[in-house]
Motif scaffolding. Sequence first.
Motif: not given
Length: 184
Positions: A20-26, A28-34
């Motif tokens: 939840a924290s690492v996988g989903a967080g990464v 979410l961050l990837a979605m924002i950057v993309i």
Amino acid sequence: MNEHPMNFYKTLGRIEGGMASVGAGVCLLAMIVITVISVVGRYVLQQDILPGAYNLIERVAFPLIVFWAVPMAHREATFPRFDTVVLALPPRLRRAVQVFVGLVELAVYAVVMWYVLRFTWQGILDDRTMQIGADFWPIWPVLVMMPLAFLLMMLEMLRLVWCGLRGERGDPPSSGSDNVSAAF
């Protein structure tokens, strides 16, 4: 003897917390950057910098966020539970109802798990792909996360049923730290 289930529970908590924290967080961050790169490219540079960005978000990031976060949400009781009526019952009847509901829930998830496993296995055998831009990527890395999420939720349901049968509350044990920080 009571230490083994607690260690198992903590290990599951670490796995779920990490997902939840690492996988989903990464993700979410990837979605924002993309999204930012795609918008800047489209509206500032007048060109598509990341072809297939929408497909990548829709077919990879969103499903991974959901399937990585749902087991932890279920464990921490943020998953919807309708227990208002049950809490008004006498303790013995409440426990029986909670065990019955847990078994029904477990049976439903077992059926869903069966179909998810079949779907995932067939996708792997067929070498299913998804189109991202002009390329085709294998979809199996996303598909295998679905049965993993359902398996973790079923293990949590088994624990809750077991606690109900033993007359214990199924609340997560408080260890002074939450599952998210325990993942690191």
